[in-house]
Motif scaffolding. Structure first.
Motif, PDB file in Angstrom:
ATOM      1  N   ASP A  19     -43.464  71.176  -5.998  1.00 12.57           N
ATOM      2  CA  ASP A  19     -42.112  71.623  -5.979  1.00 12.57           C
ATOM      3  C   ASP A  19     -41.138  70.822  -5.380  1.00 12.57           C
ATOM      4  OD1 ASP A  19     -43.246  74.142  -6.947  1.00 12.57           O
ATOM      5  OD2 ASP A  19     -43.007  75.371  -5.172  1.00 12.57           O
ATOM      6  N   THR A  20     -39.916  71.022  -5.573  1.00  8.72           N
ATOM      7  CA  THR A  20     -39.003  70.049  -5.241  1.00  8.72           C
ATOM      8  C   THR A  20     -37.869  70.842  -4.399  1.00  8.72           C
ATOM      9  OG1 THR A  20     -39.528  68.493  -6.992  1.00  8.72           O
ATOM     10  CG2 THR A  20     -37.329  68.229  -5.653  1.00  8.72           C
ATOM     11  N   LEU A  21     -37.387  70.180  -3.191  1.00  6.53           N
ATOM     12  CA  LEU A  21     -36.424  70.426  -2.790  1.00  6.53           C
ATOM     13  C   LEU A  21     -35.162  69.681  -2.971  1.00  6.53           C
ATOM     14  CD1 LEU A  21     -37.628  71.682   0.936  1.00  6.53           C
ATOM     15  CD2 LEU A  21     -37.043  73.132  -0.758  1.00  6.53           C
ATOM     16  N   VAL A  22     -34.004  70.454  -3.338  1.00  4.76           N
ATOM     17  CA  VAL A  22     -32.748  69.722  -3.639  1.00  4.76           C
ATOM     18  C   VAL A  22     -31.639  70.142  -2.703  1.00  4.76           C
ATOM     19  CG1 VAL A  22     -33.358  69.189  -5.901  1.00  4.76           C
ATOM     20  CG2 VAL A  22     -32.126  71.161  -5.550  1.00  4.76           C
ATOM     21  N   LYS A  23     -30.870  69.242  -2.554  1.00  4.96           N
ATOM     22  CA  LYS A  23     -29.743  69.465  -1.558  1.00  4.96           C
ATOM     23  C   LYS A  23     -28.616  70.484  -2.690  1.00  4.96           C
ATOM     24  CE  LYS A  23     -28.018  69.591   2.495  1.00  4.96           C
ATOM     25  NZ  LYS A  23     -28.682  69.567   3.792  1.00  4.96           N
ATOM     26  N   ARG A  24     -28.297  71.622  -2.649  1.00  3.45           N
ATOM     27  CA  ARG A  24     -27.634  72.361  -3.414  1.00  3.45           C
ATOM     28  C   ARG A  24     -26.417  72.710  -3.004  1.00  3.45           C
ATOM     29  NH1 ARG A  24     -29.121  77.578  -6.852  1.00  3.45           N
ATOM     30  NH2 ARG A  24     -29.918  76.163  -8.315  1.00  3.45           N
ATOM     31  N   HIS A  25     -25.897  72.802  -1.705  1.00  2.96           N
ATOM     32  CA  HIS A  25     -24.578  73.177  -0.921  1.00  2.96           C
ATOM     33  C   HIS A  25     -24.413  72.395   0.025  1.00  2.96           C
ATOM     34  CE1 HIS A  25     -24.950  76.807  -3.657  1.00  2.96           C
ATOM     35  NE2 HIS A  25     -25.971  77.166  -3.097  1.00  2.96           N
ATOM     36  N   SER A  26     -23.090  71.792   0.017  1.00  2.00           N
ATOM     37  CA  SER A  26     -22.779  70.967   1.036  1.00  2.00           C
ATOM     38  C   SER A  26     -22.159  71.959   2.320  1.00  2.00           C
ATOM     39  CB  SER A  26     -21.273  70.497   0.777  1.00  2.00           C
ATOM     40  OG  SER A  26     -20.203  71.359   0.541  1.00  2.00           O
TER      41      SER A  26
END
Length: 286
Positions: A19-26
């Motif tokens: 699985d991969t974590l992405v930076k979705r919200h600033s």
């Protein structure tokens, strides 16, 4: 990935299992989101307190106190008290929910029940004071969000569907109906339905809500008389404000339901820390 590498600033991080974590919200998006949650909760509850002081809706410049198009109230039916909602002369029994509800174990005439209003007891002055404070905080918070959105790629990335997304709009609707939530690369961005919905809420529903609210203010009407012309009267503005508020409530209900169905922990983490787990790309079968 080592612990030292995990602390490095990045917009993506791999997890065990693929699985991969992405930076979705600033940080700005997360902060303004939670301030909005607070403001809208206080505005809704205090707004219902204000509505209870005059539980009817009209259109035009003056109120029709005798036979308003929309009203919530209480009367007697078959010798017993009842609560009702009246829509253009048609009455619907809403005893126990609207018009007549229990307060301290006794039936009480209230358009909206005590547990939905702020304060719970009938107090128009306090309700208006709470409403005005959080209304201006909401406007200030919205201005910060708009400045950020236009100064960055936020609106263009998250509010405007791509041509490819619009070509698959029907498929997105089917996926929503079937509660099929995207994984992998597909989950990196909002789909067309999400983008169009957020666009309508931020650039249509919320500005309409605010402008209609301003139109009910005698002070702002004096400074900007065009507001009354825009809505055709203070009573129309009041009705528009009411319906826009409940349209927003409907949006929030659907929004929260999808958060619960698509993964509470993952969605809450993304709106608190910014990190969202997009999972693994679904396996294709030949």
């Amino acid at each position: 990935m080592s612990h030292a590498e995990a602390l490095q600033p990045t917009s993506e991080a791999a997890r065990p299992g693929g699985d991969t974590l992405v930076k979705r919200h600033s940080a700005i998006v997360r902060l303004t989101h939670w301030v909005n949650v607070l403001c809208l909760t206080m505005l809704l509850m205090s707004g219902l307190q204000i509505f209870n002081a005059h539980p009817s809706l009209d259109f035009g410049k003056i109120s029709n106190f005798v036979d308003p198009p929309i009203a919530i109230g209480a009367d007697e039916a078959n010798g017993a008290p009842r609560g009702f909602v009246s829509l253009w002369g048609h009455k619907f029994n809403t005893t126990g929910v609207l018009g007549l509800s229990s307060l301290d174990g006794k039936p009480t005439e209230r358009a909206f029940p005590a547990w939905l209003t702020l304060p719970s007891y009938q107090d128009l002055g306090t309700g208006r004071a709470i409403h005005f404070v959080f209304a201006w905080l909401f406007v200030l918070n919205g201005l910060i969000y708009l400045i950020y959105g236009f100064a960055t790629r936020h609106f263009r990335r998250d509010f405007i569907p791509t041509g490819e997304q619009m070509r698959h709009f029907g498929g997105a609707i089917r996926d929503h109906i079937r509660l099929r939530f995207p994984k992998g690369e597909e989950a990196r961005r909002y789909n067309a339905i999400q983008k169009l919905t957020y666009f309508l809420v931020v650039f249509v529903m919320l500005p309409l809500l605010v402008l209609a609210g301003w139109t009910m203010s005698p002070g702002l009407d004096a400074a900007f008389p065009q507001l009354l012309d825009l809505f055709g009267g203070r009573q129309t503005a009041r009705s528009v404000h009411f319906f826009a508020a409940f349209g927003l409530v409907l949006f929030v209900i659907v929004h929260v339901a999808l958060v619960l169905l698509s993964g509470v922990f993952n969605n809450m983490r993304s709106m608190i820390t910014g990190w969202y787990d997009i999972g693994r790309e679904p396996e294709s079968h030949a």
